[in-house]
Enzyme design. Structure first.
Site, PDB file in Angstrom:
ATOM      1  N   TYR A 116      30.875  -8.660  23.092  1.00  0.00           N
ATOM      2  CA  TYR A 116      31.795  -8.819  24.223  1.00  0.00           C
ATOM      3  C   TYR A 116      33.235  -8.497  23.831  1.00  0.00           C
ATOM      4  CZ  TYR A 116      28.295 -10.968  27.252  1.00  0.00           C
ATOM      5  OH  TYR A 116      27.205 -11.199  28.049  1.00  0.00           O
ATOM      6  N   ASP A 144      30.685 -22.046  28.371  1.00  0.00           N
ATOM      7  CA  ASP A 144      30.395 -20.614  28.296  1.00  0.00           C
ATOM      8  C   ASP A 144      30.536 -20.167  26.852  1.00  0.00           C
ATOM      9  OD1 ASP A 144      31.316 -17.523  28.624  1.00  0.00           O
ATOM     10  OD2 ASP A 144      30.111 -18.154  30.317  1.00  0.00           O
ATOM     11  N   ARG A 183      31.346 -26.177  42.435  1.00  0.00           N
ATOM     12  CA  ARG A 183      31.911 -24.867  42.089  1.00  0.00           C
ATOM     13  C   ARG A 183      32.756 -24.299  43.219  1.00  0.00           C
ATOM     14  NH1 ARG A 183      33.589 -20.589  41.968  1.00  0.00           N
ATOM     15  NH2 ARG A 183      32.933 -18.660  40.949  1.00  0.00           N
ATOM     16  N   ARG A 208      23.611 -22.466  38.833  1.00  0.00           N
ATOM     17  CA  ARG A 208      23.586 -21.856  40.146  1.00  0.00           C
ATOM     18  C   ARG A 208      22.383 -22.189  41.013  1.00  0.00           C
ATOM     19  NH1 ARG A 208      24.512 -15.979  37.733  1.00  0.00           N
ATOM     20  NH2 ARG A 208      23.015 -16.861  36.268  1.00  0.00           N
ATOM     21  N   ARG A 230      20.317 -22.530  31.325  1.00  0.00           N
ATOM     22  CA  ARG A 230      21.053 -22.380  32.591  1.00  0.00           C
ATOM     23  C   ARG A 230      20.628 -23.394  33.642  1.00  0.00           C
ATOM     24  NH1 ARG A 230      21.152 -15.850  33.050  1.00  0.00           N
ATOM     25  NH2 ARG A 230      22.663 -15.454  31.403  1.00  0.00           N
TER      26      ARG A 230
END
Length: 343
Positions: A153, A76, A39, A30, A26
């Site tokens: 998922y 992703d 973003r 973020r 990651r």
């Protein structure tokens, strides 16, 4: 043209390196204000993933800003179910959500094996742009979710503490579960091969929800599909990361992979024995980066000493958390570089 910095590839292959290579799960995301600026100019996360030029830009940011030894393509794991015919949404502050889920044999039959060129071409284009812009500075990591994690998922429809709907299928309809897992695996193999053709230098398979299974079910519903992926991918080094599945290390290390990722709960000395001959990746507790600089230096040096200075790729034991200060991440990265260079 040869890579200027191929430390991670050499370490993955078990070769000696001048120092321990380092990257973070990651890392493209973020924690970086530069990422948030890109973003926030868009409608959402999925637009960023599906816009190759921008995905390439945020992939390269950590190489420029943090000084990591590899880029990992910004994407992703859930692009695979979408390519199979099960689209998802990314809900702000909640995570992924699937409006439709897999419940029946008819649902599984309706899914297709992903046509990578048409359904996932945006990822391949992002890889090509990234490779060109990186200009052989560092390797580019490609990745996919492990079939069992994707399965979770597709049945649950979102993240979950228990994934009880997904796990229920393993008990109530194991044959159907295997059919779905096989379709996911076929799609994943095609996807990873296309990533390599587009320029990925190493691939990682993330089994994020591995730890929710008992060992016997992991042997049945994950390991055989991980094996298929490892056997099919022969062109580049492969890393397997099964978070929380401490019982899986021996089984995964028996597969045709190069490196085993460790989470921060996995004992390093024990892992060396269980994964004999493999390179290990990890495994500083991500929360250690909330500590003072001096404590981060101490924890990082301790981790490096425990791994030794061969067959190790330094990383965190999971993805870096979004509210961690990038300056703390730099302390970790610089400590790995400086301390391991002197060994």
């Amino acid at each position: 043209m040869a890579l200027k910095n191929d430390l991670i590839l050499r370490a993955a292959r078990g070769e000696k390196t001048e120092r321990t290579p380092v990257w973070l799960m990651r890392q493209a995301g973020r924690i970086l204000p530069e990422y948030r600026a890109v973003r926030n100019s868009l409608s959402g996360f999925i637009e960023l993933v599906t816009t190759p030029e921008l995905a390439a830009e945020v992939t390269i940011q950590p190489v420029d800003i943090l000084g990591v030894d590899a880029a990992i393509i910004f994407s992703d794991i859930l692009v695979i179910p979408e390519a199979m015919g099960l689209p998802y949404e990314m809900v702000e502050k909640k995570g992924p959500f699937f409006p439709e889920t897999i419940k029946t044999a008819e649902d599984v039959a309706k899914l297709k094996v992903a046509d990578v060129a048409s359904d996932l071409g945006y990822v391949l284009e992002a890889i090509k742009i990234t490779k060109k812009e990186l200009n052989n500075r560092v390797p580019l990591i490609g990745f996919a979710g492990a079939p069992f994690t994707i399965f979770c998922y597709m049945i649950e429809g979102s993240g979950s503490k228990t994934f009880s709907k997904a796990r229920r299928m393993l008990y109530q309809a194991p044959e159907l579960a295997h059919q779905l897992l096989q379709k996911i695996t076929d799609s994943t193999i095609a996807y990873l091969k296309a990533q390599i053709t587009a320029g990925a230098d190493l691939i990682q398979v993330f089994d994020s929800w591995a730890g929710i299974l008992p060992p016997t079910q992991y042997e049945s519903f994950s390991v055989p599909y991980m094996k298929q992926i490892c056997d099919a991918i022969t062109e580049v080094p492969k890393t397997l990361f099964a978070k929380g599945a401490y019982f899986s290390r021996h089984s995964l290390a028996a597969l045709d992979c190069n490196a085993i990722g460790l989470d921060w709960n996995m004992d390093i000395a024990e892992s060396r024995k269980l994964c004999a001959g493999k390179t290990l990746q990890g495994n500083l507790d991500p929360c250690a980066l909330y500590a003072s600089d001096s404590e981060i230096v101490k924890a990082t040096k301790s981790m490096l000493d425990l791994f030794g200075f061969e067959k190790h790729i330094a990383n965190l034991g999971h993805g870096v958390y979004p509210d961690i200060n990038p300056e703390k991440v730099k302390v970790f990265i610089e400590t790995v570089k400086e301390y391991s260079s002197n060994k």
